[in-house]
Design a protein around this motif. Structure first.
Motif, PDB file in Angstrom:
ATOM      1  N   VAL A  75       0.891  -0.756   0.080  1.00 44.98           N
ATOM      2  CA  VAL A  75      -0.018  -0.214  -0.153  1.00 44.98           C
ATOM      3  C   VAL A  75       0.475   1.314   0.320  1.00 44.98           C
ATOM      4  O   VAL A  75       2.203   1.260   0.230  1.00 44.98           O
ATOM      5  CB  VAL A  75      -0.940   0.138   0.961  1.00 44.98           C
ATOM      6  N   LEU A  76       0.436   2.391  -0.284  1.00 46.11           N
ATOM      7  CA  LEU A  76       1.006   3.764  -0.109  1.00 46.11           C
ATOM      8  C   LEU A  76       1.254   3.708   0.999  1.00 46.11           C
ATOM      9  O   LEU A  76       1.114   3.980   2.078  1.00 46.11           O
ATOM     10  CB  LEU A  76       0.728   4.697  -0.703  1.00 46.11           C
ATOM     11  N   PRO A  77       3.273   4.226   1.486  1.00 49.19           N
ATOM     12  CA  PRO A  77       3.514   4.470   2.729  1.00 49.19           C
ATOM     13  C   PRO A  77       2.854   4.855   3.681  1.00 49.19           C
ATOM     14  O   PRO A  77       3.041   4.396   4.476  1.00 49.19           O
ATOM     15  CB  PRO A  77       4.834   5.482   2.132  1.00 49.19           C
ATOM     16  N   GLU A  78       1.927   5.944   3.308  1.00 44.86           N
ATOM     17  CA  GLU A  78       1.289   6.986   4.576  1.00 44.86           C
ATOM     18  C   GLU A  78      -0.147   6.171   4.765  1.00 44.86           C
ATOM     19  O   GLU A  78       0.022   6.953   5.755  1.00 44.86           O
ATOM     20  CB  GLU A  78       0.687   8.373   3.615  1.00 44.86           C
ATOM     21  N   PHE A  79      -0.892   5.009   4.270  1.00 39.69           N
ATOM     22  CA  PHE A  79      -1.531   3.896   4.431  1.00 39.69           C
ATOM     23  C   PHE A  79      -0.852   3.135   4.735  1.00 39.69           C
ATOM     24  O   PHE A  79      -2.028   2.176   5.637  1.00 39.69           O
ATOM     25  CB  PHE A  79      -2.440   4.367   3.711  1.00 39.69           C
ATOM     26  N   THR A  80       0.439   2.501   5.035  1.00 40.73           N
ATOM     27  CA  THR A  80       0.319   1.469   6.288  1.00 40.73           C
ATOM     28  C   THR A  80      -0.015   0.857   7.295  1.00 40.73           C
ATOM     29  O   THR A  80      -0.562  -0.152   7.675  1.00 40.73           O
ATOM     30  CB  THR A  80       1.881   1.232   5.971  1.00 40.73           C
ATOM     31  N   ALA A  81       0.357   1.751   8.531  1.00 41.45           N
ATOM     32  CA  ALA A  81      -0.246   1.466   9.691  1.00 41.45           C
ATOM     33  C   ALA A  81      -1.838   1.291   9.113  1.00 41.45           C
ATOM     34  O   ALA A  81      -2.411   0.688  10.231  1.00 41.45           O
ATOM     35  CB  ALA A  81      -0.357   3.039  10.620  1.00 41.45           C
ATOM     36  N   VAL A  82      -2.847   1.881   8.683  1.00 38.29           N
ATOM     37  CA  VAL A  82      -4.004   1.833   8.623  1.00 38.29           C
ATOM     38  C   VAL A  82      -4.354   0.875   8.448  1.00 38.29           C
ATOM     39  O   VAL A  82      -5.534   0.153   8.798  1.00 38.29           O
ATOM     40  CB  VAL A  82      -4.951   3.487   8.419  1.00 38.29           C
ATOM     41  N   ASN A  83      -3.839   0.075   7.064  1.00 38.47           N
ATOM     42  CA  ASN A  83      -3.931  -0.531   6.084  1.00 38.47           C
ATOM     43  C   ASN A  83      -3.686  -1.888   6.943  1.00 38.47           C
ATOM     44  O   ASN A  83      -4.538  -3.139   7.280  1.00 38.47           O
ATOM     45  CB  ASN A  83      -2.668  -1.283   5.093  1.00 38.47           C
ATOM     46  N   ASP A  84      -2.698  -1.604   7.698  1.00 36.23           N
ATOM     47  CA  ASP A  84      -2.353  -2.661   8.573  1.00 36.23           C
ATOM     48  C   ASP A  84      -3.666  -3.508   9.225  1.00 36.23           C
ATOM     49  O   ASP A  84      -3.146  -4.772  10.475  1.00 36.23           O
ATOM     50  CB  ASP A  84      -1.022  -2.669   9.512  1.00 36.23           C
ATOM     51  N   GLY A  85      -4.693  -2.277  10.137  1.00 37.73           N
ATOM     52  CA  GLY A  85      -6.055  -2.897  11.008  1.00 37.73           C
ATOM     53  C   GLY A  85      -6.673  -3.319  10.189  1.00 37.73           C
ATOM     54  O   GLY A  85      -8.032  -3.617  10.609  1.00 37.73           O
ATOM     55  N   ILE A  86      -7.012  -3.588   8.615  1.00 36.41           N
ATOM     56  CA  ILE A  86      -8.002  -4.051   7.926  1.00 36.41           C
ATOM     57  C   ILE A  86      -7.705  -4.699   7.449  1.00 36.41           C
ATOM     58  O   ILE A  86      -6.675  -5.358   6.782  1.00 36.41           O
ATOM     59  CB  ILE A  86      -8.279  -3.219   7.087  1.00 36.41           C
ATOM     60  N   GLU A  87      -8.801  -5.904   6.839  1.00 36.56           N
ATOM     61  CA  GLU A  87      -8.416  -7.412   6.831  1.00 36.56           C
ATOM     62  C   GLU A  87      -8.636  -7.867   5.547  1.00 36.56           C
ATOM     63  O   GLU A  87      -9.012  -6.644   4.785  1.00 36.56           O
ATOM     64  CB  GLU A  87      -9.902  -8.516   7.365  1.00 36.56           C
ATOM     65  N   ARG A  88      -7.395  -7.864   5.315  1.00 36.12           N
ATOM     66  CA  ARG A  88      -7.328  -9.006   4.210  1.00 36.12           C
ATOM     67  C   ARG A  88      -8.029  -9.425   3.988  1.00 36.12           C
ATOM     68  O   ARG A  88      -7.445 -10.872   4.063  1.00 36.12           O
ATOM     69  CB  ARG A  88      -5.224  -8.489   3.150  1.00 36.12           C
ATOM     70  N   ILE A  89      -9.058  -9.682   2.908  1.00 36.73           N
ATOM     71  CA  ILE A  89      -9.706 -10.774   2.505  1.00 36.73           C
ATOM     72  C   ILE A  89      -8.495 -11.627   1.517  1.00 36.73           C
ATOM     73  O   ILE A  89      -8.856 -13.253   1.599  1.00 36.73           O
ATOM     74  CB  ILE A  89     -10.954 -10.643   1.742  1.00 36.73           C
ATOM     75  N   ALA A  90      -7.961 -11.501   0.878  1.00 35.17           N
ATOM     76  CA  ALA A  90      -7.587 -12.140  -0.476  1.00 35.17           C
ATOM     77  C   ALA A  90      -6.334 -11.080  -1.038  1.00 35.17           C
ATOM     78  O   ALA A  90      -6.407 -10.250  -1.096  1.00 35.17           O
ATOM     79  CB  ALA A  90      -8.759 -12.584  -1.269  1.00 35.17           C
TER      80      ALA A  90
END
Length: 336
Positions: A75-90
Motif C-alpha cells: 500500500v502507499l506508504p502513508e497508509f501502511t499503519a491504517v492498512n495493517d488494521g484492516i482485514e485482507r480478505i485475499a
C-alpha cells in the motif's frame, strides 16, 4: 480606508477555495452502464482491487473499509499503519461468499473482470440482488470493451480524466466532496509537473519504449502494454513512441518482434504478486541481460531500463505517479 478594507476582503475571499456541496440523497449514478442508487452514504465498504482501496484511503474513508483484496504492491506508504488494521480478505481474487460475509454497504471494484457480466468473483446482479451496490472504477470501463475477454480491449485512449471521475464519484457517494476535490487537485499538479519536466529535456524526436508487465513463463511471449492503456498515456504525454501497435490492454508479443523494433527504453514492472515467474523484477532483469535476443536490444546495452510500480501500469491513480517515475528516469538518461 473602509473601501480599501472591503476590497481587500473581497480579494481574500476570492482566493479561498469554495466549499464543496453536500450530497443530495437519494443519489443516482450510471456506473459502467449500470444504474446504482444510494439513500445515504454507505456505512462500510469492501474493495476488490488495490486502486479502489487506495482511493478510499486517500479520501479519508479507511474507517469505513472492512476488507480489501487483489494486491499487486505494498500500500502507499502513508497508509501502511491504517492498512495493517484492516482485514485482507485475499491477496488475489476473493470469493463471492467472503465479500458478502462482510455485509458491506458498497463493493468498490478495480476490474470489471472481477465483478461484471462474467465476473470471476461474481456478477453485479449477484451483489445487487442481495442489496449490496457495486461501483467499478471508470478507468476500467470508460473507452474500454471488457467483453473481449482477458484484460479487455481499449476502444479509445485511457485518460486520467477517468481516474479523476472515479475519485469524484466515490467522494460524492460517501459525501466527502472536499476530500475528493483536494485529491484531484494534488494529482493534477503531479501530472502537470511530470510533463513539464520531460518537455524541458532534449529528448530525441523518435524516442521509443516498451512496457513489460510480466510473462506467464519466461520462455514464452511477454505481456506488454498496448497503445491505449495507462502506459500508452504515459508515453504519449512525454512524447515517446510505443513500439507495440496493438489496442489490446496487455497483448503478448514475441521478443524477436520487440527486438526488431529496438526500443530506446524498456520499462519493467515490479510487484509483490507471484502468480508468474516474471512477476519477480529480478527475473526480468536476469532475462534481459542473458537472453540471446533480448540482450542485444539498445535499451539493454545502454542500461536504459526503468523499474516501475506494477500498479502504476494499470489504469489507476498510481498511473500519475508512474508518469512521474518515467519523467524522472528520462531526466537521468543519455541518448547520445
Amino acid at each position: 480606508m473602509r473601501q480599501t478594507l472591503i476590497a481587500a476582503t473581497l480579494v481574500a475571499s476570492a482566493a479561498l477555495p469554495l466549499q464543496a456541496q453536500e450530497t443530495n440523497y437519494p443519489l443516482n449514478l450510471t456506473n459502467c452502464g449500470v444504474e446504482i442508487s444510494f439513500d445515504a452514504a454507505p456505512d462500510s465498504a469492501v474493495t476488490i482491487g488495490q486502486s479502489a482501496t487506495e482511493i478510499l484511503y486517500s479520501l479519508g474513508l479507511a474507517p469505513k473499509v472492512s476488507g480489501t483484496s487483489v494486491w499487486f504492491n505494498p500500500v502507499l506508504p502513508e497508509f501502511t499503519a491504517v492498512n495493517d488494521g484492516i482485514e485482507r480478505i485475499a491477496d488475489n481474487d476473493p470469493s463471492f461468499e467472503s465479500v458478502v460475509a462482510k455485509k458491506p454497504g458498497l463493493v468498490a471494484v478495480q476490474y470489471e473482470w472481477h465483478v461484471g457480466e462474467s465476473g470471476i468473483v461474481g456478477t453485479r446482479e449477484m451483489f445487487h440482488d442481495i442489496g449490496i451496490p457495486t461501483y467499478i472504477m471508470p478507468a476500467d470501463c470508460d473507452t474500454k470493451d471488457n467483453s473481449t475477454g482477458g484484460d479487455g480491449t481499449r476502444t479509445g485512449a485511457f485518460k486520467t480524466a477517468s481516474v479523476y471521475k472515479g475519485i469524484s464519484e466515490l467522494a460524492t457517494i460517501f459525501d466527502v466532496q472536499d476530500a475528493g476535490e483536494e485529491l484531484v487537485a494534488e494529482l493534477q499538479t503531479t501530472e502537470e509537473d511530470a510533463i513539464a519536466r520531460a518537455s524541458g529535456l532534449k529528448l530525441p524526436d523518435d524516442l521509443s519504449a516498451v512496457f513489460w508487465f510480466s510473462s506467464a513463463d519466461l520462455e514464452i511471449d511477454p505481456y506488454v502494454a498496448g497503445q491505449l492503456g495507462a502506459p500508452g498515456y504515459m508515453m504519449g504525454a512525454l512524447g515517446i513512441e510505443n513500439v507495440i501497435a496493438s489496442d489490446e490492454e496487455w497483448p503478448t508479443v514475441g521478443w524477436e518482434s520487440i527486438a526488431r523494433a529496438d526500443p530506446d527504453v524498456i520499462v519493467i514492472a515490479y510487484m509483490d504478486r507471484r502468480r508468474f515467474p516474471a512477476d519477480n523484477v529480478e527475473k526480468k532483469l536476469e532475462f534481459l541481460r542473458n537472453d540471446p535476443v533480448a540482450s542485444q536490444m539498445t535499451a539493454v546495452q545502454k542500461g536504459r531500463i526503468v523499474q516501475m510500480d506494477a500498479h502504476a501500469m494499470s489504469a489507476t491513480m498510481r498511473s500519475i505517479y508512474g508518469l512521474e517515475t518515467l519523467s524522472e528516469a528520462l531526466s537521468e538518461m543519455s541518448f547520445e
